[in-house]
Design a protein around this motif. Structure first.
Motif, PDB file in Angstrom:
ATOM      1  N   GLY A   1     -20.583 -16.455 142.832  1.00 38.22           N
ATOM      2  CA  GLY A   1     -19.723 -16.192 143.982  1.00 38.22           C
ATOM      3  C   GLY A   1     -19.564 -17.424 144.850  1.00 38.22           C
ATOM      4  N   LEU A   2     -20.657 -18.156 145.070  1.00 37.77           N
ATOM      5  CA  LEU A   2     -20.614 -19.387 145.852  1.00 37.77           C
ATOM      6  C   LEU A   2     -19.691 -20.411 145.202  1.00 37.77           C
ATOM      7  CD1 LEU A   2     -21.773 -21.275 148.077  1.00 37.77           C
ATOM      8  CD2 LEU A   2     -23.635 -21.793 146.503  1.00 37.77           C
ATOM      9  N   THR A   3     -19.822 -20.583 143.890  1.00 37.38           N
ATOM     10  CA  THR A   3     -19.005 -21.553 143.162  1.00 37.38           C
ATOM     11  C   THR A   3     -17.542 -21.159 143.165  1.00 37.38           C
ATOM     12  OG1 THR A   3     -20.901 -22.013 141.722  1.00 37.38           O
ATOM     13  CG2 THR A   3     -18.741 -22.744 140.954  1.00 37.38           C
ATOM     14  N   ARG A   4     -17.273 -19.857 143.003  1.00 35.08           N
ATOM     15  CA  ARG A   4     -15.895 -19.376 142.985  1.00 35.08           C
ATOM     16  C   ARG A   4     -15.200 -19.648 144.319  1.00 35.08           C
ATOM     17  NH1 ARG A   4     -11.632 -17.360 144.281  1.00 35.08           N
ATOM     18  NH2 ARG A   4     -10.474 -15.744 143.183  1.00 35.08           N
ATOM     19  N   LEU A   5     -15.919 -19.414 145.418  1.00 38.22           N
ATOM     20  CA  LEU A   5     -15.328 -19.624 146.735  1.00 38.22           C
ATOM     21  C   LEU A   5     -15.107 -21.106 147.010  1.00 38.22           C
ATOM     22  CD1 LEU A   5     -17.428 -16.963 148.653  1.00 38.22           C
ATOM     23  CD2 LEU A   5     -14.955 -16.892 148.264  1.00 38.22           C
ATOM     24  N   ALA A   6     -16.048 -21.952 146.580  1.00 42.11           N
ATOM     25  CA  ALA A   6     -15.874 -23.394 146.761  1.00 42.11           C
ATOM     26  C   ALA A   6     -14.664 -23.890 145.973  1.00 42.11           C
ATOM     27  CB  ALA A   6     -17.143 -24.128 146.322  1.00 42.11           C
ATOM     28  N   ARG A   7     -14.517 -23.388 144.738  1.00 44.29           N
ATOM     29  CA  ARG A   7     -13.366 -23.790 143.928  1.00 44.29           C
ATOM     30  C   ARG A   7     -12.064 -23.340 144.580  1.00 44.29           C
ATOM     31  NH1 ARG A   7     -12.813 -21.043 138.216  1.00 44.29           N
ATOM     32  NH2 ARG A   7     -12.107 -19.342 139.571  1.00 44.29           N
ATOM     33  N   PHE A   8     -12.052 -22.146 145.144  1.00 43.94           N
ATOM     34  CA  PHE A   8     -10.850 -21.651 145.809  1.00 43.94           C
ATOM     35  C   PHE A   8     -10.449 -22.568 146.958  1.00 43.94           C
ATOM     36  CE2 PHE A   8      -8.955 -19.262 149.307  1.00 43.94           C
ATOM     37  CZ  PHE A   8      -7.816 -18.764 148.685  1.00 43.94           C
ATOM     38  N   ASN A   9     -11.424 -22.993 147.763  1.00 50.71           N
ATOM     39  CA  ASN A   9     -11.106 -23.854 148.898  1.00 50.71           C
ATOM     40  C   ASN A   9     -10.513 -25.183 148.452  1.00 50.71           C
ATOM     41  OD1 ASN A   9     -12.048 -21.912 150.610  1.00 50.71           O
ATOM     42  ND2 ASN A   9     -13.947 -22.956 151.152  1.00 50.71           N
ATOM     43  N   VAL A  10     -10.952 -25.669 147.290  1.00 52.24           N
ATOM     44  CA  VAL A  10     -10.465 -26.957 146.801  1.00 52.24           C
ATOM     45  C   VAL A  10      -9.090 -26.836 146.150  1.00 52.24           C
ATOM     46  CG1 VAL A  10     -10.905 -28.784 145.109  1.00 52.24           C
ATOM     47  CG2 VAL A  10     -12.782 -27.903 146.501  1.00 52.24           C
ATOM     48  N   THR A  11      -8.857 -25.729 145.437  1.00 53.36           N
ATOM     49  CA  THR A  11      -7.646 -25.625 144.608  1.00 53.36           C
ATOM     50  C   THR A  11      -6.570 -24.714 145.189  1.00 53.36           C
ATOM     51  OG1 THR A  11      -8.545 -23.749 143.319  1.00 53.36           O
ATOM     52  CG2 THR A  11      -9.049 -25.981 142.547  1.00 53.36           C
ATOM     53  N   ALA A  12      -6.808 -24.129 146.356  1.00 52.04           N
ATOM     54  CA  ALA A  12      -5.860 -23.146 146.910  1.00 52.04           C
ATOM     55  C   ALA A  12      -4.448 -23.699 147.030  1.00 52.04           C
ATOM     56  CB  ALA A  12      -6.354 -22.658 148.276  1.00 52.04           C
ATOM     57  N   GLN A  13      -4.326 -24.973 147.389  1.00 51.54           N
ATOM     58  CA  GLN A  13      -2.999 -25.556 147.580  1.00 51.54           C
ATOM     59  C   GLN A  13      -2.302 -25.896 146.256  1.00 51.54           C
ATOM     60  OE1 GLN A  13      -1.704 -25.582 150.594  1.00 51.54           O
ATOM     61  NE2 GLN A  13      -3.619 -24.721 151.346  1.00 51.54           N
ATOM     62  N   MET A  14      -3.064 -25.886 145.169  1.00 53.25           N
ATOM     63  CA  MET A  14      -2.494 -26.274 143.872  1.00 53.25           C
ATOM     64  C   MET A  14      -1.975 -25.083 143.070  1.00 53.25           C
ATOM     65  SD  MET A  14      -5.529 -28.898 142.771  1.00 53.25           S
ATOM     66  CE  MET A  14      -6.330 -29.933 143.997  1.00 53.25           C
ATOM     67  N   ILE A  15      -2.385 -23.864 143.453  1.00 52.56           N
ATOM     68  CA  ILE A  15      -1.959 -22.683 142.715  1.00 52.56           C
ATOM     69  C   ILE A  15      -0.487 -22.406 143.003  1.00 52.56           C
ATOM     70  CG2 ILE A  15      -2.312 -20.186 142.462  1.00 52.56           C
ATOM     71  CD1 ILE A  15      -5.235 -20.631 143.140  1.00 52.56           C
ATOM     72  N   PRO A  16       0.324 -22.095 141.979  1.00 55.93           N
ATOM     73  CA  PRO A  16       1.761 -21.832 142.201  1.00 55.93           C
ATOM     74  C   PRO A  16       1.986 -20.757 143.257  1.00 55.93           C
ATOM     75  CG  PRO A  16       1.268 -21.964 139.856  1.00 55.93           C
ATOM     76  CD  PRO A  16      -0.059 -21.980 140.562  1.00 55.93           C
ATOM     77  N   LYS A  17       3.007 -20.979 144.092  1.00 55.41           N
ATOM     78  CA  LYS A  17       3.316 -20.057 145.186  1.00 55.41           C
ATOM     79  C   LYS A  17       4.605 -19.291 144.881  1.00 55.41           C
ATOM     80  CE  LYS A  17      -0.007 -21.853 147.794  1.00 55.41           C
ATOM     81  NZ  LYS A  17      -0.475 -22.909 146.877  1.00 55.41           N
ATOM     82  N   ASP A  18       4.722 -18.102 145.513  1.00 56.76           N
ATOM     83  CA  ASP A  18       5.967 -17.351 145.385  1.00 56.76           C
ATOM     84  C   ASP A  18       6.923 -17.772 146.504  1.00 56.76           C
ATOM     85  OD1 ASP A  18       5.084 -16.132 147.714  1.00 56.76           O
ATOM     86  OD2 ASP A  18       4.434 -14.290 146.726  1.00 56.76           O
ATOM     87  N   SER A  19       8.024 -17.055 146.649  1.00 53.51           N
ATOM     88  CA  SER A  19       9.046 -17.438 147.627  1.00 53.51           C
ATOM     89  C   SER A  19       8.560 -17.344 149.069  1.00 53.51           C
ATOM     90  CB  SER A  19      10.286 -16.547 147.454  1.00 53.51           C
ATOM     91  OG  SER A  19       9.943 -15.172 147.612  1.00 53.51           O
ATOM     92  N   THR A  20       7.522 -16.550 149.306  1.00 56.45           N
ATOM     93  CA  THR A  20       6.994 -16.407 150.666  1.00 56.45           C
ATOM     94  C   THR A  20       5.887 -17.406 150.969  1.00 56.45           C
ATOM     95  OG1 THR A  20       5.309 -14.766 150.009  1.00 56.45           O
ATOM     96  CG2 THR A  20       7.501 -13.939 150.590  1.00 56.45           C
ATOM     97  N   GLY A  21       5.501 -18.199 149.966  1.00 62.07           N
ATOM     98  CA  GLY A  21       4.456 -19.189 150.181  1.00 62.07           C
ATOM     99  C   GLY A  21       3.067 -18.713 149.817  1.00 62.07           C
ATOM    100  N   LYS A  22       2.929 -17.466 149.345  1.00 61.09           N
ATOM    101  CA  LYS A  22       1.625 -16.943 148.952  1.00 61.09           C
ATOM    102  C   LYS A  22       1.326 -17.337 147.505  1.00 61.09           C
ATOM    103  CE  LYS A  22       1.798 -12.842 151.936  1.00 61.09           C
ATOM    104  NZ  LYS A  22       1.745 -11.350 151.962  1.00 61.09           N
ATOM    105  N   ALA A  23       0.047 -17.538 147.223  1.00 57.04           N
ATOM    106  CA  ALA A  23      -0.354 -17.864 145.849  1.00 57.04           C
ATOM    107  C   ALA A  23      -0.010 -16.690 144.934  1.00 57.04           C
ATOM    108  CB  ALA A  23      -1.854 -18.142 145.799  1.00 57.04           C
TER     109      ALA A  23
END
Length: 245
Positions: free
Chosen positions: A155-177
């Motif tokens: 869980g710790l690793t998953r959350l750290a990865r999310f914080n690092v890669t959140a901006q890289m995940i493709p977004k929809d028209s509203t800007g959400k991942a």
């Protein structure tokens, strides 16, 4: 065109370019400035957004769940009130986890601090909290400890990865991942519900489903703890994409 006209045009173009550069500068981040520079009383509290305070309530639920599990351990094992309380605090944490995002979007007040707070609160409520409940109801051999620790670290690793890669995940028209990489850590509430079912049926301590293997040896373990390990692996999966609702 005269040389003077040409020079003036060039200077005008340069001025326009400079103006464009000015417009592209990052916007002022008041919260970051307050956190970095202000030294007055309660400066940290005054720098927090409303959504950040709601995120703190998520973390509070996780902490109170842990304390309730501890109270169960020092009390009558046949009195399940504290363990039910520990289990109930975890979905309450999920409510605040959803609500803080809605408030942040409503007030248009998202921040890096809010993102970090959200991950830390989630780790307490959906990582450490369920592991402590599992320990309290009897999944507590030395090998069980390692398995539950594996779940929390995933869980710790998953959350750290999310914080690092959140901006890289493709977004929809509203800007959400468009999707989550791996299962989100709040899905550990499925384990929370499963443990509540065990408690309601008295399937705890010596009656934990699956019993215990290799009793009395260094390999003594409750095989049911594998569910926590599988969930940890799903959280850290890179290839598993879970669509966002």
């Amino acid at each position: 065109m005269s040389k003077r006209t040409s020079t003036a045009a060039a200077n005008g173009a340069a001025a326009i370019s400079d103006a464009s550069d000015i417009k592209e500068e990052p916007t002022y981040d008041k919260q970051k400035d307050l956190l970095s520079n202000e030294m007055g009383h309660f400066s940290l509290v005054r720098a927090m957004h409303l959504a950040d305070l709601i995120t703190e309530l998520n973390g509070l639920c996780g902490v109170l769940s842990i304390f309730s599990s501890m109270r169960y351990l020092i009390g009558d094992p046949n009195d399940h009130g504290n363990i039910y309380t520990a289990l109930a605090f975890l979905p309450l944490g999920l409510f605040f986890d959803f609500f803080d995002g809605k408030v942040a979007r409503w007030r248009n007040k998202s921040s890096m601090m809010g993102q970090e707070l959200d991950s830390l609160a989630d780790l307490i409520s959906f990582g450490v909290g369920p592991a402590v409940v599992a320990f309290a109801i009897g999944i507590r051999t030395p090998l069980d400890h390692l398995c539950l620790a594996f779940f929390v670290l995933c869980g710790l690793t998953r959350l750290a990865r999310f914080n690092v890669t959140a901006q890289m995940i493709p977004k929809d028209s509203t800007g959400k991942a468009q999707y989550f990489e791996g299962t989100p850590i709040p899905t550990s509430l499925a384990l929370d519900g499963l443990m509540a079912y065990w408690v309601s049926n008295g399937w705890i301590h010596d009656a934990i489903p699956g019993g215990v293997w290799f009793a009395g040896t260094i390999l003594e373990v409750h095989p049911i703890v594998v569910l926590f390990m599988i969930h940890g692996c799903l959280m850290t999966s890179k290839t598993l994409h879970v669509p966002k609702p």
